[in-house]
Design an enzyme around this catalytic site. Structure first.
Site, PDB file in Angstrom:
ATOM      1  N   GLY A 171      -5.526  -5.415   6.714  1.00  0.00           N
ATOM      2  CA  GLY A 171      -5.380  -6.656   5.780  1.00  0.00           C
ATOM      3  C   GLY A 171      -4.665  -7.589   6.147  1.00  0.00           C
ATOM      4  N   GLY A 173      -9.652  -5.253   3.450  1.00  0.00           N
ATOM      5  CA  GLY A 173      -9.182  -5.660   4.828  1.00  0.00           C
ATOM      6  C   GLY A 173     -10.569  -6.033   5.630  1.00  0.00           C
ATOM      7  CE1 TYR A 228      -1.801  -3.873  -7.766  1.00  0.00           C
ATOM      8  CE2 TYR A 228      -0.180  -5.712  -8.647  1.00  0.00           C
ATOM      9  CZ  TYR A 228      -0.768  -4.776  -7.404  1.00  0.00           C
ATOM     10  OH  TYR A 228      -0.359  -4.954  -6.126  1.00  0.00           O
TER      11      TYR A 228
END
Ligand code: UDP
Length: 350
Positions: free
Chosen positions: A10, A36, A149
C-alpha cells in the site's frame, strides 16, 4: 531484524518497506492487493532481503505462516479511504476486526513485537484545538458506515491494548493524521492526490461541501521513520501516539495551494457531500493533532511543509502518468494488463 509488514504494497506500507530494507532488515510483505498495488514495490523488488506474500489477513493460516519467526510486525493492512468504507462497510469491518485479531494472535504465538497502525478517524467529530491521545471520541450514528469504520479501528486499538494488559503482548499504537505523499491514490477519496491530479490534468478541482473543513496533512517521509522509532522504543509499549502535520488548512485553501504549486489554471467546483458520497454523509469540520507524545518519545517533528509535500505528490503523479503513457504505447492492449503488473507479479509468492 526480521520484519513483517501487513499492507506492505500500500501507500504507507511500501515506503516503510523501502525504509526497513535500507536499514538492513529482512522484510516480508503480506498484502492481498485489494487497495495496494505491485507497482508500489517495483523499486524494492530486486532486493533479495524482500519476500512478498500475496494473501489476506482474514486467512488465519497465511497470517500464522507469514508471522512465524518474525521479530516484529507492522500492521498496516486495513480498509482504507472514506469512499471505500462508505461503499463497502461489511468487508471493511471484517478486514479491520477479524484481520487484526488474526495478526494479534500470530504475534502473541511468536513473541513478535507489534506496531498497530490505527487512524485519526478514531477521534470522530471531536474538533478540539489539538487532539491528544486521550481526547474523547465523538462518533455519530452506529448505523453510519463512516462511524462504524471509526468504531472498528477503535476496537482494533482496544483489542491490542487488552492483548498487552492480559497477555503481555508488546504492542504500540500509532494514529496517523491524513498522511500524504507519492503513491497515494485518489481512487478511494483521498483529497490530496485527487486535487493535485485534477490540477495537473486541467480538470476542475472538486472541493466537497463548503471547503471550510480543515485538516493537517503530514508527509509520508516524516511519518515512516517515526513509525520505526516508535516500534523500537520500549516506553511506547501499551501506548498510542498521534502522528500528524503541523499546518492546519481548509480544503478550499488546499485546492488553491494545489493550483499554485502545479501552476494550473483549473477552476474549483464545489460538490455537495451527498453527491460526492451519499445521503446523510457526515464529515469532520476540523481535525488537528497534538504531536507532543511522539515528540517526547522519539523527537517526531513534521518537517516537510505542505508546499513541499504537494510538489512531491505532483512530481510523482506526473511521472506515473508519463510512464503509463509510454507503457500503453508498447503493451498490446488486447492482452489486457500493463507490463508493470506482469513484472511485479513475477515476484509474488502465494
Ligand atoms: N475532499 C474534497 N475533495 C475530494 C476528496 C476529499 O474536498 O476530491 C474532502 C473530504 O470531504 C474531507 C477532506 O477533503 O473533508 C479530506 O478528505 P480525505 O478523504 O482525504 O481524508 P479524511 O476525510 O479522512 O480526513
Amino acid at each position: 531484524m526480521r520484519s513483517v509488514i501487513t499492507g506492505g504494497a500500500g501507500f504507507i506500507g511500501s515506503h516503510l518497506v523501502e525504509y526497513l530494507l535500507a536499514a538492513g532488515d529482512d522484510v516480508v510483505v503480506l498484502d492481498d492487493m485489494s487497495t495496494g498495488a505491485p507497482r508500489n514495490l517495483l523499486g524494492a523488488l530486486a532486493d533479495p532481503k524482500l519476500r512478498l506474500v500475496q494473501g489476506s489477513i482474514l486467512d488465519r493460516s497465511v497470517v500464522e505462516d507469514t508471522i512465524r519467526g518474525a521479530d516484529r510486525v507492522f500492521h498496516l493492512a486495513a480498509a482504507v479511504g472514506v469512499r471505500l468504507i462508505v461503499e463497502h462497510p461489511l468487508s471493511s469491518l471484517r478486514t479491520n476486526i477479524h484481520g487484526t485479531e488474526n495478526v494479534l494472535d500470530a504475534c502473541l504465538a511468536n513473541n513478535a513485537k507489534l506496531l498497530l497502525v490505527s487512524t485519526s478517524e478514531v477521534y470522530g467529530k471531536n474538533t478540539a484545538d489539538k487532539l491528544s491521545e486521550d481526547s474523547d471520541r465523538v462518533l455519530g450514528s452506529a448505523l453510519t458506515s463512516r462511524w462504524t469504520y471509526a468504531a472498528s479501528k477503535g476496537i482494533d486499538e482496544a483489542f491490542a491494548h487488552a492483548y498487552h494488559t492480559q497477555y503481555g503482548l508488546q504492542v504500540a499504537i500509532v494514529r496517523p493524521f491524513n498522511t500524504v505523499g507519492p503513491r497515494q491514490t485518489g481512487r478511494y477519496g483521498m483529497v490530496v492526490p485527487n486535487l493535485v491530479g485534477q490540477a495537473l490534468r486541467g480538470e476542475p478541482l472538486t472541493v466537497f461541501g463548503d471547503g471550510q473543513q480543515t485538516r493537517c496533512f503530514s508527509y509520508v517521509g516524516d511519518v515512516v521513520p517515526a513509525l520505526v522509532r516508535i516500534a523500537e522504543a520500549p516506553a511506547a509499549v501499551g501506548r498510542a501516539f498521534n502522528l500528524g502535520g503541523a499546518e492546519e488548512i481548509s480544503i478550499e485553501q488546499l485546492a488553491l495551494r494545489a493550483l499554485r504549486v502545479t501552476g494550473s489554471s483549473s477552476s474549483i467546483t464545489y460538490v455537495p457531500y451527498e453527491e460526492a458520497y451519499s445521503e446523510g454523509f457526515e464529515d469532520m469540520r476540523r481535525r488537528v493533532p497534538d504531536n507532543a507524545a511522539a515528540f517526547d518519545l522519539v523527537g517526531f517533528v513534521p518537517r516537510t511543509t505542505l508546499d513541499e509535500t504537494l510538489a512531491h505528490v505532483a512530481a510523482a503523479i506526473a511521472e506515473t502518468t508519463k510512464a503509463d503513457r509510454q507503457r500503453s504505447a508498447i503493451v498490446d492492449p488486447t492482452k489486457g494488463g500493463a507490463r508493470v503488473a506482469e513484472v511485479a507479479q513475477a515476484g509474488w509468492a502465494r
